[in-house]
Design an enzyme around this catalytic site. Sequence first.
Site, mmCIF file in Angstrom:
data_model
loop_
_atom_site.group_PDB
_atom_site.id
_atom_site.type_symbol
_atom_site.label_atom_id
_atom_site.label_comp_id
_atom_site.label_asym_id
_atom_site.label_seq_id
_atom_site.Cartn_x
_atom_site.Cartn_y
_atom_site.Cartn_z
ATOM 1 N N GLN A 82 15.254 67.866 -59.072
ATOM 2 C CA GLN A 82 16.638 67.411 -59.213
ATOM 3 C C GLN A 82 17.558 68.485 -59.781
ATOM 4 O O GLN A 82 18.762 68.279 -59.886
ATOM 5 C CB GLN A 82 16.681 66.171 -60.109
ATOM 6 C CG GLN A 82 15.947 64.964 -59.536
ATOM 7 C CD GLN A 82 15.880 63.806 -60.516
ATOM 8 O OE1 GLN A 82 16.447 63.833 -61.601
ATOM 9 N NE2 GLN A 82 15.154 62.757 -60.128
ATOM 10 N N HIS A 144 16.560 64.577 -64.333
ATOM 11 C CA HIS A 144 17.516 63.874 -65.191
ATOM 12 C C HIS A 144 18.428 64.810 -65.986
ATOM 13 O O HIS A 144 18.298 64.974 -67.189
ATOM 14 C CB HIS A 144 16.777 62.919 -66.137
ATOM 15 C CG HIS A 144 16.149 61.757 -65.440
ATOM 16 N ND1 HIS A 144 15.701 60.648 -66.113
ATOM 17 C CD2 HIS A 144 15.886 61.536 -64.125
ATOM 18 C CE1 HIS A 144 15.183 59.791 -65.237
ATOM 19 N NE2 HIS A 144 15.296 60.307 -64.026
ATOM 20 N N GLU A 238 22.727 50.810 -63.931
ATOM 21 C CA GLU A 238 23.773 50.133 -64.694
ATOM 22 C C GLU A 238 25.162 50.685 -64.407
ATOM 23 O O GLU A 238 25.333 51.887 -64.205
ATOM 24 C CB GLU A 238 23.514 50.288 -66.201
ATOM 25 C CG GLU A 238 22.263 49.607 -66.695
ATOM 26 C CD GLU A 238 22.083 49.739 -68.203
ATOM 27 O OE1 GLU A 238 21.113 49.166 -68.724
ATOM 28 O OE2 GLU A 238 22.915 50.417 -68.858
ATOM 29 N N TYR A 248 24.179 52.447 -75.604
ATOM 30 C CA TYR A 248 23.933 51.655 -74.398
ATOM 31 C C TYR A 248 22.461 51.313 -74.200
ATOM 32 O O TYR A 248 22.091 50.771 -73.162
ATOM 33 C CB TYR A 248 24.577 52.352 -73.193
ATOM 34 C CG TYR A 248 26.070 52.246 -73.298
ATOM 35 C CD1 TYR A 248 26.764 51.218 -72.696
ATOM 36 C CD2 TYR A 248 26.792 53.116 -74.120
ATOM 37 C CE1 TYR A 248 28.132 51.071 -72.855
ATOM 38 C CE2 TYR A 248 28.162 52.973 -74.294
ATOM 39 C CZ TYR A 248 28.831 51.951 -73.658
ATOM 40 O OH TYR A 248 30.184 51.782 -73.839
ATOM 41 N N TYR A 259 7.867 53.307 -63.458
ATOM 42 C CA TYR A 259 7.409 53.544 -62.088
ATOM 43 C C TYR A 259 5.966 53.100 -61.877
ATOM 44 O O TYR A 259 5.533 52.876 -60.756
ATOM 45 C CB TYR A 259 7.597 55.022 -61.728
ATOM 46 C CG TYR A 259 9.046 55.415 -61.676
ATOM 47 C CD1 TYR A 259 9.865 54.984 -60.643
ATOM 48 C CD2 TYR A 259 9.615 56.182 -62.684
ATOM 49 C CE1 TYR A 259 11.206 55.319 -60.601
ATOM 50 C CE2 TYR A 259 10.963 56.520 -62.650
ATOM 51 C CZ TYR A 259 11.752 56.084 -61.608
ATOM 52 O OH TYR A 259 13.092 56.410 -61.581
#
Length: 369
Positions: A82, A144, A238, A248, A259
């Site tokens: 990523q 991430h 979300e 949060y 996973y």
Amino acid sequence: MRRFGHILLAATGLSVCAMALAVDYRVETLAEGLEHPWSLAFLPGDGMLVTERAGRLRLIEADGALREAPIAGVPEVFVGGQAGLFEVALAPDHADSGLVYLSYACGTLAANTTCLDRARLDGQRLVERETLFRAVPDKQGRSHYGGRLTFLPDDTLVLGLGDGFDYREQAQNPANHLGSLVRLNLDGSVPDDNPFVDDSEARAELYSIGHRNIQGIVFDTTRSELLIHEHGPRGGDELNRIIPGANYGWPLVTHGVDYTGARVTPFTELPGFESPLLHWTPSIAPSGMTLYDGKAFPEWRGDLFVSALVARQVHRLIREDGEIVGQEALFTELGERIRDVRTGPDGALYLLTDSAKGRVLRVVPPSPP
């Protein structure tokens, strides 16, 4: 070409049904041949900049032609999984200053993080580039990073970050930037009114904490509210309304599971943590977001559009008085992972397809008969 969306309510926490009006549209390919395009920014006087996750910044001319040579002067980017080049955003005064902002993964496989640079666009190259922010700590892995950013009306910006995947417990630790939203002045300095600025045990850049991997950010100027969305694990994506200094909940609170199928936590809500406006379970993998304020599609004005990777569609979040009352799945006929969605200055919607042969698509009203 006429396409109809369909209403999605079941797994999102929405309890109010809403009927979406079918809207006719046509999807055009503006540019192709891009390697996993991630973000785009519209230049004054037409044309646009597009990032490729592989570390290139590309120029699309006003006529849609993709300039073959990438923009020079881009920072060294850590690429893999990523990791890569993420957001490109024009400074609010870009027309005068020529300044652009780039977020990207920086470092090595053994030690990397999210960086934010600012530079001046001078023709076909970036000059006077400087690094404004580097999230701490460095971490291992290739997942991430967050990377989305937007500018606020008070001459600050917010940058979304990720939890580094293997470091998720650190999203509850204000001594670092993992799993947070940070707020900076346009020169990278810390605003005096940041919520953690007087906390000696917290990072002064923090604006909110307890996030997993922020992937979409919108500031609604009409309602003066900041909205973000973030990836959950298997479910629990979300949409959140940001309150400065709020927590949060990740990973202590989530609607998703790991996973492996194991529970991350038994709690979907707890005192002291902000609950999402809505969640997507199962996951859609939200990837970009825009607040549509164009004139081409009056039926869509004021609605949020969320692009999705796993779901291979764009979710129109139907709003009444700022509250989300329903969703409509759009552009499913493309069968493409959609990395980003933007409202263009011409009122069209622009989509980026996440592929080794990625495209820039433009959604316009149908041609007159």
